[in-house]
Design an enzyme around this catalytic site. Structure first.
Site, PDB file in Angstrom:
ATOM      1  N   SER A 120       0.656  -1.183   0.142  1.00  0.00           N
ATOM      2  CA  SER A 120      -0.120   0.106   0.082  1.00  0.00           C
ATOM      3  C   SER A 120       0.925   1.118   0.048  1.00  0.00           C
ATOM      4  CB  SER A 120      -0.861   0.056   1.191  1.00  0.00           C
ATOM      5  OG  SER A 120      -1.366   1.212   1.354  1.00  0.00           O
ATOM      6  N   TYR A 155      -1.249  -0.954  10.169  1.00  0.00           N
ATOM      7  CA  TYR A 155      -1.672  -1.487   8.940  1.00  0.00           C
ATOM      8  C   TYR A 155      -0.297  -0.955   8.039  1.00  0.00           C
ATOM      9  CZ  TYR A 155      -3.464  -2.162   4.275  1.00  0.00           C
ATOM     10  OH  TYR A 155      -3.856  -2.441   2.951  1.00  0.00           O
TER      11      TYR A 155
HETATM   12  P1  NDP Z   1     -10.330  -8.240   1.635  1.00  0.00           P
HETATM   13  O1  NDP Z   1     -10.542  -8.154   3.253  1.00  0.00           O
HETATM   14  O2  NDP Z   1     -11.676  -8.343   0.662  1.00  0.00           O
HETATM   15  O3  NDP Z   1      -9.515  -9.457   1.565  1.00  0.00           O
HETATM   16  C1  NDP Z   1      -8.523  -9.892   2.546  1.00  0.00           C
HETATM   17  C2  NDP Z   1      -8.379 -11.423   2.045  1.00  0.00           C
HETATM   18  O4  NDP Z   1      -7.235 -11.868   2.959  1.00  0.00           O
HETATM   19  C3  NDP Z   1      -9.449 -12.440   2.449  1.00  0.00           C
HETATM   20  O5  NDP Z   1      -9.775 -13.354   1.626  1.00  0.00           O
HETATM   21  C4  NDP Z   1      -9.194 -12.741   3.808  1.00  0.00           C
HETATM   22  O6  NDP Z   1      -9.806 -13.923   4.227  1.00  0.00           O
HETATM   23  C5  NDP Z   1      -7.523 -13.009   3.610  1.00  0.00           C
HETATM   24  N1  NDP Z   1      -6.698 -13.192   4.730  1.00  0.00           N
HETATM   25  C6  NDP Z   1      -6.763 -12.591   5.836  1.00  0.00           C
HETATM   26  N2  NDP Z   1      -5.762 -13.110   6.778  1.00  0.00           N
HETATM   27  C7  NDP Z   1      -5.615 -14.204   6.179  1.00  0.00           C
HETATM   28  C8  NDP Z   1      -4.745 -15.529   6.520  1.00  0.00           C
HETATM   29  N3  NDP Z   1      -4.204 -15.347   7.898  1.00  0.00           N
HETATM   30  N4  NDP Z   1      -4.438 -16.394   5.715  1.00  0.00           N
HETATM   31  C9  NDP Z   1      -4.867 -16.423   4.456  1.00  0.00           C
HETATM   32  N5  NDP Z   1      -5.911 -15.556   4.039  1.00  0.00           N
HETATM   33  C10 NDP Z   1      -6.017 -14.268   4.977  1.00  0.00           C
HETATM   34  O7  NDP Z   1      -9.389  -6.999   1.247  1.00  0.00           O
HETATM   35  P2  NDP Z   1      -9.008  -6.614   0.003  1.00  0.00           P
HETATM   36  O8  NDP Z   1      -9.361  -7.600  -1.356  1.00  0.00           O
HETATM   37  O9  NDP Z   1      -8.923  -5.130  -0.202  1.00  0.00           O
HETATM   38  O10 NDP Z   1      -7.279  -6.613   0.230  1.00  0.00           O
HETATM   39  C11 NDP Z   1      -6.343  -7.585  -0.548  1.00  0.00           C
HETATM   40  C12 NDP Z   1      -5.045  -7.025  -0.148  1.00  0.00           C
HETATM   41  O11 NDP Z   1      -4.955  -5.612  -0.708  1.00  0.00           O
HETATM   42  C13 NDP Z   1      -4.562  -6.866   1.404  1.00  0.00           C
HETATM   43  O12 NDP Z   1      -3.143  -7.291   1.334  1.00  0.00           O
HETATM   44  C14 NDP Z   1      -4.722  -5.453   1.628  1.00  0.00           C
HETATM   45  O13 NDP Z   1      -4.007  -5.045   2.563  1.00  0.00           O
HETATM   46  C15 NDP Z   1      -4.324  -4.883   0.035  1.00  0.00           C
HETATM   47  N6  NDP Z   1      -4.765  -3.467   0.117  1.00  0.00           N
HETATM   48  C16 NDP Z   1      -5.915  -3.238  -0.306  1.00  0.00           C
HETATM   49  C17 NDP Z   1      -6.462  -1.784  -0.308  1.00  0.00           C
HETATM   50  C18 NDP Z   1      -7.872  -1.575  -0.554  1.00  0.00           C
HETATM   51  O14 NDP Z   1      -8.072  -0.336  -0.775  1.00  0.00           O
HETATM   52  N7  NDP Z   1      -8.946  -2.215  -0.281  1.00  0.00           N
HETATM   53  C19 NDP Z   1      -5.565  -0.653  -0.434  1.00  0.00           C
HETATM   54  C20 NDP Z   1      -4.136  -0.980  -0.447  1.00  0.00           C
HETATM   55  C21 NDP Z   1      -3.919  -2.281  -0.220  1.00  0.00           C
HETATM   56  P3  NDP Z   1     -11.074 -14.034   4.960  1.00  0.00           P
HETATM   57  O15 NDP Z   1     -12.235 -13.822   3.690  1.00  0.00           O
HETATM   58  O16 NDP Z   1     -11.125 -15.141   5.672  1.00  0.00           O
HETATM   59  O17 NDP Z   1     -10.965 -13.103   5.858  1.00  0.00           O
END
Ligand code: NDP
Length: 314
Positions: free
Chosen positions: A173, A233
């Site tokens: 990010s 974060y």
């Molecule tokens: P979501 O919350 O929709 O997705 C996050 C995913 O990570 C979910 O599938 C979640 O699983 C999974 N997850 C969390 N913990 C674990 C774990 N211990 N093992 C395996 N899977 C895990 O968020 P986003 O799609 O937005 O985020 C995806 C990535 O993008 C992240 O790294 C986030 O930090 C990054 N990001 C997002 C931004 C945004 O604006 N949305 C901006 C910048 C970066 P579960 O469904 O079980 O919780």
């Protein structure tokens, strides 16, 4: 008069439009280093940006392993894509659980042998809007930084040796940036250490996050010069960015034919569960740069940070 905020919004919207167009241009035969036997793994792919990266990579003809920490949810997500004719497989993977990582590696080895692309997308964030609690700092750092590092270390021996190189893409990010207009890091000592890529080591990154967590425990983090919004974060993503550079440096020492390229990218502010669907772009747009990086033709780009298909400063 148009303010600087409006100007940067205009610029961003224009770039997003360009990218939407770029996405419609198919890769030519000489750019396509991959085949249907090329295997990509995406972590945390049951929803959001991860799910979308699986869909786009499979759309380009790769075999994609959709992983999720929840078996039932992951199976259902994979089913949606399989029913759409995509070559998508599923396996459970919790990046916080070493036995889950180990089981996943054994399964990959037995079923696919090796992989070509690893996208580290799984992540957590517990603050929405203007909240800035550090209550879940341990979980945030453990998942986003240590979990990502652990799966990378476990998968490296399973990455294919090929002339075009294997690829690691870390989803981070801009909140983890060290300098520039939007950097919220005020701790000069931390900035200097993490910026100095020649001297940067994994130990320095570990020590930085440990120092942050210690200050959280002692209740002194607010005067520590850490970013004041999305603090835990931002620190976690700063650590993954720095680790990406260390990793790229280490991996660049591998002999020709065994190279692994490691880069990171910011997807933008995306409408997903993580932002309470308050972002300004779709998951499809957010996934774009990650997919583009994973599929880069043989260019040996490594240790860099990207957003909207362009290199940005760490
Ligand atoms: P979501 O919350 O929709 O997705 C996050 C995913 O990570 C979910 O599938 C979640 O699983 C999974 N997850 C969390 N913990 C674990 C774990 N211990 N093992 C395996 N899977 C895990 O968020 P986003 O799609 O937005 O985020 C995806 C990535 O993008 C992240 O790294 C986030 O930090 C990054 N990001 C997002 C931004 C945004 O604006 N949305 C901006 C910048 C970066 P579960 O469904 O079980 O919780």
């Amino acid at each position: 008069m148009v303010g600087s905020k409006e100007k940067s919004k205009e610029k961003r919207d224009k770039r997003l439009q360009e990218i939407s167009l770029l996405r419609t241009i198919p890769y030519s035969d000489h750019q396509r280093w991959w085949t249907s036997e090329t295997v990509a793994v995406v972590t945390g792919a049951n929803r959001g940006i991860g799910f979308e990266m699986v869909r786009q990579l499979a759309g380009h003809g790769l075999t994609v392993i959709l992983t999720s920490r929840d078996e039932n949810v992951g199976v259902e997500a994979a089913k949606i894509l399989q029913e759409g004719g995509f070559n998508v497989d599923f396996h459970r993977l919790d990046i916080l659980d070493s036995s889950s990582i180990q089981e996943f590696c054994i399964w990959i080895k037995e079923k696919y042998g090796l992989i070509d692309v690893l996208i580290n997308n799984a992540g957590v964030n517990y603050n929405v809007g203007s909240d800035n609690s550090v209550e879940f700092s341990h979980m945030v750092i453990s998942t986003n930084y240590y979990g990502t590092k652990n799966i990378i270390k476990a998968m490296i021996p399973l990455m294919r040796h090929a002339c075009q190189g294997a690829r690691i893409v870390n989803v981070t990010s801009r909140l983890g940036r060290l300098k520039g207009r939007h950097s919220k890091l005020e701790n000069e000592a931390v900035r200097a250490k993490l910026m100095d890529v020649d001297s940067l080591t994994e130990e320095i990154v570990d020590k930085t996050v440990s120092e942050f967590l210690k200050q959280v425990e002692e209740g002194t983090w607010e005067s520590g010069g850490w970013p004041h919004s999305f603090t835990d974060y931002s620190v976690s993503k700063m650590a993954v960015n720095a680790y990406t550079r260390v990793l790229a440096k280490e991996l660049s020492e591998r002999p020709e034919g065994e190279k692994i390229y490691a880069n990171c990218f910011c997807p933008g502010w995306v409408k997903t569960a993580m932002t309470g669907y308050a972002g300004n772009i779709s998951a499809e747009d957010g996934a774009d740069t990650g997919v583009w990086l994973a599929l880069l033709p043989d260019q040996a780009i490594t240790g860099k940070f990207f957003a909207e298909r362009r290199e940005i400063n760490f």
